[in-house]
Design a protein around this motif. Sequence first.
Motif, PDB file in Angstrom:
ATOM      1  N   THR A 121       0.993  -1.131   0.090  1.00  0.00           N
ATOM      2  CA  THR A 121      -0.192  -0.032   0.133  1.00  0.00           C
ATOM      3  C   THR A 121       0.859   1.316  -0.066  1.00  0.00           C
ATOM      4  O   THR A 121       1.704   1.402   0.864  1.00  0.00           O
ATOM      5  CB  THR A 121      -0.977   0.154   1.165  1.00  0.00           C
ATOM      6  OG1 THR A 121      -1.617  -1.133   1.398  1.00  0.00           O
ATOM      7  CG2 THR A 121      -1.873   1.172   1.243  1.00  0.00           C
ATOM      8  N   ASN A 168       1.983   5.021   0.375  1.00  0.00           N
ATOM      9  CA  ASN A 168       1.667   6.216   1.367  1.00  0.00           C
ATOM     10  C   ASN A 168       0.661   7.195   0.577  1.00  0.00           C
ATOM     11  O   ASN A 168       0.564   7.134  -0.534  1.00  0.00           O
ATOM     12  CB  ASN A 168       2.875   6.856   1.932  1.00  0.00           C
ATOM     13  CG  ASN A 168       3.794   7.714   1.059  1.00  0.00           C
ATOM     14  OD1 ASN A 168       3.180   7.960   0.014  1.00  0.00           O
ATOM     15  ND2 ASN A 168       5.069   7.618   1.283  1.00  0.00           N
ATOM     16  N   GLU A 169       0.223   8.155   1.395  1.00  0.00           N
ATOM     17  CA  GLU A 169      -0.617   9.144   0.916  1.00  0.00           C
ATOM     18  C   GLU A 169      -0.181   9.959  -0.434  1.00  0.00           C
ATOM     19  O   GLU A 169      -0.763  10.146  -1.325  1.00  0.00           O
ATOM     20  CB  GLU A 169      -1.369   9.872   1.856  1.00  0.00           C
ATOM     21  CG  GLU A 169      -2.517  10.872   1.406  1.00  0.00           C
ATOM     22  CD  GLU A 169      -3.301  11.526   2.476  1.00  0.00           C
ATOM     23  OE1 GLU A 169      -3.982  12.498   2.332  1.00  0.00           O
ATOM     24  OE2 GLU A 169      -3.071  11.227   3.741  1.00  0.00           O
ATOM     25  N   SER A 212       0.491   7.874  -3.444  1.00  0.00           N
ATOM     26  CA  SER A 212      -0.839   7.487  -3.955  1.00  0.00           C
ATOM     27  C   SER A 212      -1.617   8.618  -4.667  1.00  0.00           C
ATOM     28  O   SER A 212      -2.038   8.200  -5.712  1.00  0.00           O
ATOM     29  CB  SER A 212      -1.963   7.082  -2.798  1.00  0.00           C
ATOM     30  OG  SER A 212      -1.112   5.897  -2.279  1.00  0.00           O
ATOM     31  N   LYS A 249      -5.789   8.005  -1.726  1.00  0.00           N
ATOM     32  CA  LYS A 249      -4.800   8.128  -0.414  1.00  0.00           C
ATOM     33  C   LYS A 249      -4.179   6.790  -0.004  1.00  0.00           C
ATOM     34  O   LYS A 249      -3.110   7.007   0.784  1.00  0.00           O
ATOM     35  CB  LYS A 249      -5.915   8.443   0.968  1.00  0.00           C
ATOM     36  CG  LYS A 249      -6.398  10.086   0.545  1.00  0.00           C
ATOM     37  CD  LYS A 249      -7.460  10.428   1.830  1.00  0.00           C
ATOM     38  CE  LYS A 249      -7.833  11.610   1.787  1.00  0.00           C
ATOM     39  NZ  LYS A 249      -8.519  12.132   2.962  1.00  0.00           N
ATOM     40  N   ARG A 250      -4.546   5.912  -0.401  1.00  0.00           N
ATOM     41  CA  ARG A 250      -3.868   4.465  -0.200  1.00  0.00           C
ATOM     42  C   ARG A 250      -4.033   3.420  -1.431  1.00  0.00           C
ATOM     43  O   ARG A 250      -4.762   2.337  -1.159  1.00  0.00           O
ATOM     44  CB  ARG A 250      -4.594   3.900   1.001  1.00  0.00           C
ATOM     45  CG  ARG A 250      -5.994   3.476   1.181  1.00  0.00           C
ATOM     46  CD  ARG A 250      -6.298   2.963   2.433  1.00  0.00           C
ATOM     47  NE  ARG A 250      -7.816   2.574   2.202  1.00  0.00           N
ATOM     48  CZ  ARG A 250      -9.012   3.448   2.241  1.00  0.00           C
ATOM     49  NH1 ARG A 250      -8.643   4.937   2.573  1.00  0.00           N
ATOM     50  NH2 ARG A 250     -10.135   3.076   2.102  1.00  0.00           N
TER      51      ARG A 250
END
Length: 237
Positions: free
Chosen positions: A19, A21-22, A25, A60-61
């Motif tokens: 995933t 990070n913000e 992303s 955001k992810r």
Amino acid sequence: MELSVFYAPDILPDSQTYTMNEDTSKYCIQVLRHETGDQVGLADGKGHKFTATITDDNRKRCMVSITAMETIPAVSPSRSIAIAFTKNAGRIEWFLEKATEIGIETIIPLVSHRSEKDKIKPERLNSILVSAMLQSQQFYLPVLEAPQSFEHIIKTNKTAQRFIAHCLPEQKQSLVEAIKPGEDAIILIGPEGDFTAAEIQMALQAGYIPVTLGNTRLRTETAGMVAVTLMASTLNK
């Protein structure tokens, strides 16, 4: 078509998913407009190259599924530079960007008697290194050391080939002539006022080889750039 490559410092070599990070992303999804199903690349800065497929294009992810991992061999011999940081932050940031693109492995902010700056902003400078690494399609992030005093470097650094570039009218070799291909190397680049005579003498007594980078007097960041370029072109012959 080349894949967009994103920095994933905390990904593990055996990861199956990841995933972002913000900030990453947002750049991937909102700026580059990638979406679910697109293939992207990931780099951990430690030599691992990942191929992945976006499974959730959340701004955001963003989540990806890892489809392949390759370990890129590290450059050998290694190239290091200890350089006095300039008072003008923009000049040294330019140097960091270009040195990374050329392929430097280690950068040491050097604090000498005439240094203009002895503190750095590691977060900002590391972001510059990351951007330059990705832009130049490399998979090893240069190590940015904490600032070190000239005396500490002289006493503790045991790199096989050690050079000091200075401007005093003493006998010096061209770096190209002095450097030996196939051996790790470090070069010291001083501040705008140059190293002091005492510092130069200290380096020579510790086995550093005095070198010149050309026939003209160079600014600190230009001297660093020339040194990194010459090391890159000579060490791997």
